[in-house]
Design a protein around this motif. Sequence first.
Motif, PDB file in Angstrom:
ATOM      1  N   HIS A 179       0.851  -1.194   0.000  1.00  0.00           N
ATOM      2  CA  HIS A 179       0.000   0.000   0.000  1.00  0.00           C
ATOM      3  C   HIS A 179       0.892   1.251   0.000  1.00  0.00           C
ATOM      4  O   HIS A 179       1.799   1.361   0.813  1.00  0.00           O
ATOM      5  CB  HIS A 179      -0.893   0.003   1.239  1.00  0.00           C
ATOM      6  CG  HIS A 179      -2.056   0.927   1.154  1.00  0.00           C
ATOM      7  ND1 HIS A 179      -1.915   2.296   1.127  1.00  0.00           N
ATOM      8  CD2 HIS A 179      -3.399   0.688   1.079  1.00  0.00           C
ATOM      9  CE1 HIS A 179      -3.105   2.866   1.056  1.00  0.00           C
ATOM     10  NE2 HIS A 179      -4.024   1.919   1.017  1.00  0.00           N
ATOM     11  N   PRO A 180       0.632   2.208  -0.887  1.00  0.00           N
ATOM     12  CA  PRO A 180       1.521   3.375  -0.964  1.00  0.00           C
ATOM     13  C   PRO A 180       1.413   4.336   0.218  1.00  0.00           C
ATOM     14  O   PRO A 180       2.363   5.068   0.504  1.00  0.00           O
ATOM     15  CB  PRO A 180       1.080   4.073  -2.262  1.00  0.00           C
ATOM     16  CG  PRO A 180      -0.329   3.636  -2.470  1.00  0.00           C
ATOM     17  CD  PRO A 180      -0.396   2.220  -1.945  1.00  0.00           C
ATOM     18  N   ASN A 181       0.274   4.330   0.916  1.00  0.00           N
ATOM     19  CA  ASN A 181       0.112   5.311   1.993  1.00  0.00           C
ATOM     20  C   ASN A 181      -0.857   4.815   3.061  1.00  0.00           C
ATOM     21  O   ASN A 181      -1.915   5.405   3.284  1.00  0.00           O
ATOM     22  CB  ASN A 181      -0.387   6.641   1.415  1.00  0.00           C
ATOM     23  CG  ASN A 181      -0.331   7.770   2.418  1.00  0.00           C
ATOM     24  OD1 ASN A 181       0.514   7.788   3.309  1.00  0.00           O
ATOM     25  ND2 ASN A 181      -1.242   8.722   2.281  1.00  0.00           N
ATOM     26  N   PRO A 182      -0.504   3.736   3.775  1.00  0.00           N
ATOM     27  CA  PRO A 182      -1.415   3.218   4.811  1.00  0.00           C
ATOM     28  C   PRO A 182      -1.419   4.115   6.049  1.00  0.00           C
ATOM     29  O   PRO A 182      -0.384   4.337   6.660  1.00  0.00           O
ATOM     30  CB  PRO A 182      -0.827   1.845   5.134  1.00  0.00           C
ATOM     31  CG  PRO A 182       0.640   1.993   4.827  1.00  0.00           C
ATOM     32  CD  PRO A 182       0.725   2.950   3.666  1.00  0.00           C
ATOM     33  N   LYS A 183      -2.593   4.599   6.397  1.00  0.00           N
ATOM     34  CA  LYS A 183      -2.708   5.502   7.535  1.00  0.00           C
ATOM     35  C   LYS A 183      -3.471   4.875   8.704  1.00  0.00           C
ATOM     36  O   LYS A 183      -3.070   5.000   9.851  1.00  0.00           O
ATOM     37  CB  LYS A 183      -3.403   6.799   7.109  1.00  0.00           C
ATOM     38  CG  LYS A 183      -2.607   7.644   6.141  1.00  0.00           C
ATOM     39  CD  LYS A 183      -3.354   8.930   5.810  1.00  0.00           C
ATOM     40  CE  LYS A 183      -2.540   9.815   4.879  1.00  0.00           C
ATOM     41  NZ  LYS A 183      -3.248  11.087   4.558  1.00  0.00           N
ATOM     42  N   LEU A 219     -12.787  -2.087   4.535  1.00  0.00           N
ATOM     43  CA  LEU A 219     -11.614  -1.502   3.888  1.00  0.00           C
ATOM     44  C   LEU A 219     -12.011  -0.354   2.969  1.00  0.00           C
ATOM     45  O   LEU A 219     -13.090  -0.355   2.371  1.00  0.00           O
ATOM     46  CB  LEU A 219     -10.876  -2.561   3.074  1.00  0.00           C
ATOM     47  CG  LEU A 219     -10.055  -3.587   3.860  1.00  0.00           C
ATOM     48  CD1 LEU A 219      -9.662  -4.744   2.955  1.00  0.00           C
ATOM     49  CD2 LEU A 219      -8.816  -2.942   4.474  1.00  0.00           C
ATOM     50  N   LYS A 220     -11.111   0.591   2.823  1.00  0.00           N
ATOM     51  CA  LYS A 220     -11.302   1.664   1.852  1.00  0.00           C
ATOM     52  C   LYS A 220     -11.197   1.099   0.430  1.00  0.00           C
ATOM     53  O   LYS A 220     -10.866  -0.065   0.230  1.00  0.00           O
ATOM     54  CB  LYS A 220     -10.267   2.763   2.084  1.00  0.00           C
ATOM     55  CG  LYS A 220     -10.451   3.481   3.420  1.00  0.00           C
ATOM     56  CD  LYS A 220      -9.433   4.587   3.598  1.00  0.00           C
ATOM     57  CE  LYS A 220      -9.606   5.291   4.940  1.00  0.00           C
ATOM     58  NZ  LYS A 220      -8.584   6.349   5.144  1.00  0.00           N
ATOM     59  N   ASN A 239     -15.704   1.203   4.898  1.00  0.00           N
ATOM     60  CA  ASN A 239     -14.823   2.139   4.199  1.00  0.00           C
ATOM     61  C   ASN A 239     -13.945   2.907   5.195  1.00  0.00           C
ATOM     62  O   ASN A 239     -13.816   4.127   5.134  1.00  0.00           O
ATOM     63  CB  ASN A 239     -15.655   3.118   3.360  1.00  0.00           C
ATOM     64  CG  ASN A 239     -14.798   3.923   2.404  1.00  0.00           C
ATOM     65  OD1 ASN A 239     -13.766   3.450   1.917  1.00  0.00           O
ATOM     66  ND2 ASN A 239     -15.201   5.148   2.140  1.00  0.00           N
ATOM     67  N   TYR A 240     -13.324   2.173   6.098  1.00  0.00           N
ATOM     68  CA  TYR A 240     -12.649   2.802   7.245  1.00  0.00           C
ATOM     69  C   TYR A 240     -11.139   2.545   7.277  1.00  0.00           C
ATOM     70  O   TYR A 240     -10.358   3.462   7.509  1.00  0.00           O
ATOM     71  CB  TYR A 240     -13.294   2.285   8.530  1.00  0.00           C
ATOM     72  CG  TYR A 240     -12.864   2.990   9.784  1.00  0.00           C
ATOM     73  CD1 TYR A 240     -13.403   4.226  10.121  1.00  0.00           C
ATOM     74  CD2 TYR A 240     -11.921   2.413  10.638  1.00  0.00           C
ATOM     75  CE1 TYR A 240     -13.017   4.882  11.282  1.00  0.00           C
ATOM     76  CE2 TYR A 240     -11.531   3.057  11.804  1.00  0.00           C
ATOM     77  CZ  TYR A 240     -12.072   4.292  12.125  1.00  0.00           C
ATOM     78  OH  TYR A 240     -11.682   4.937  13.268  1.00  0.00           O
ATOM     79  N   TYR A 241     -10.721   1.306   7.074  1.00  0.00           N
ATOM     80  CA  TYR A 241      -9.310   0.941   7.229  1.00  0.00           C
ATOM     81  C   TYR A 241      -8.578   0.860   5.892  1.00  0.00           C
ATOM     82  O   TYR A 241      -9.149   0.460   4.871  1.00  0.00           O
ATOM     83  CB  TYR A 241      -9.182  -0.407   7.937  1.00  0.00           C
ATOM     84  CG  TYR A 241      -9.550  -0.375   9.405  1.00  0.00           C
ATOM     85  CD1 TYR A 241      -8.741   0.273  10.323  1.00  0.00           C
ATOM     86  CD2 TYR A 241     -10.703  -1.006   9.863  1.00  0.00           C
ATOM     87  CE1 TYR A 241      -9.077   0.311  11.670  1.00  0.00           C
ATOM     88  CE2 TYR A 241     -11.045  -0.978  11.207  1.00  0.00           C
ATOM     89  CZ  TYR A 241     -10.221  -0.316  12.116  1.00  0.00           C
ATOM     90  OH  TYR A 241     -10.558  -0.290  13.447  1.00  0.00           O
ATOM     91  N   MET A 272      -3.341 -12.815   0.923  1.00  0.00           N
ATOM     92  CA  MET A 272      -3.631 -11.398   0.791  1.00  0.00           C
ATOM     93  C   MET A 272      -4.795 -11.178  -0.167  1.00  0.00           C
ATOM     94  O   MET A 272      -4.851 -11.777  -1.241  1.00  0.00           O
ATOM     95  CB  MET A 272      -2.406 -10.641   0.266  1.00  0.00           C
ATOM     96  CG  MET A 272      -2.669  -9.175  -0.050  1.00  0.00           C
ATOM     97  SD  MET A 272      -1.294  -8.336  -0.889  1.00  0.00           S
ATOM     98  CE  MET A 272      -0.103  -8.272   0.454  1.00  0.00           C
ATOM     99  N   GLY A 273      -5.720 -10.309   0.241  1.00  0.00           N
ATOM    100  CA  GLY A 273      -6.752  -9.810  -0.657  1.00  0.00           C
ATOM    101  C   GLY A 273      -6.552  -8.315  -0.823  1.00  0.00           C
ATOM    102  O   GLY A 273      -6.503  -7.582   0.159  1.00  0.00           O
ATOM    103  N   SER A 274      -6.426  -7.858  -2.078  1.00  0.00           N
ATOM    104  CA  SER A 274      -6.164  -6.444  -2.340  1.00  0.00           C
ATOM    105  C   SER A 274      -7.167  -5.916  -3.358  1.00  0.00           C
ATOM    106  O   SER A 274      -7.458  -6.579  -4.361  1.00  0.00           O
ATOM    107  CB  SER A 274      -4.741  -6.253  -2.871  1.00  0.00           C
ATOM    108  OG  SER A 274      -4.494  -4.903  -3.193  1.00  0.00           O
TER     109      SER A 274
END
Length: 278
Positions: free
Chosen positions: A74-78, A182-183, A150-152, A235-237
């Motif tokens: 993930h490029p920007n996991p917050k 997930l977002k 749509n949170y994590y 992994m599920g992406s």
Amino acid sequence: MEGVWFQELQTKNLSIGCSVKEVLLKQQTDFQKLQVLDTDIWGRMLVLDGAIQTTIEDEFVYHEMITHVALNTHPNPKRTLIIGGGDGGAIREMIKHDTVEKATLVEIDKAVIEAAKKYLPEISVAIAGNNPRVEVLVEDGIKHIKEKENYYDIVIVDSTDPVGPAVGLFAKDFYAAIHRALKDDGIFVAQTESPFYNKDLIRRVFKDISSLFPITKLFTANVPTYPGGLWSFTMGSKVYDPEKLDMSKLRKLDTKYYTPEVHKASFVLPKFVGDLLK
């Protein structure tokens, strides 16, 4: 054999044993039998219902691989979540990523968290040290995930074996709830047991996750105290392919097992493992 020995019946036909210097804790919690043993070969060891969960000597393999593969994909996991993982090892690795603003741990058994804080400080440092980026919730992870949408950015399922309180963590409806939580570019990883001894589970879980996520990948690592040594993660992406990254741009981390090269190699499956997914 002299002295005290611990023996785990890893399958009905396979066991692993090691000598024990001291039994540090033996407790029946509200959910399971909890033990902390000081062993001669693996150091301090966390055992739940007779099954090895983690040890001081080899824990870094599992905890680094269950977290960094997803977090570096993930490029920007917050905003990140770990379900299970009461020993704190996965949270410890998760907050090595500077992008992570809030890392939430949801563990159903408070006794596991308290035992880890007392007897496994090297592993539980992130939850024991009251890190401001870490949130610890003692509650049911299945219930928690159903209440989010749509949170994590990242959800990690660091569960025990699929027995007792962990059975629901291997169900398709649980994976569907994670997908909703997930977002739009979120990533999910679960530990999915041994390719030697849990073939049917791996097949089923991979099929279930593939039906929900457009990118589903299995990767492996070598965890010597787990049945068979070779361990799988699924992994599920929604967007990002963990195999199509510029490895030179992955975040540089203080690790003992995980590297960009290991990240790439972990998706190269032995033929018998790849055949499970067909």
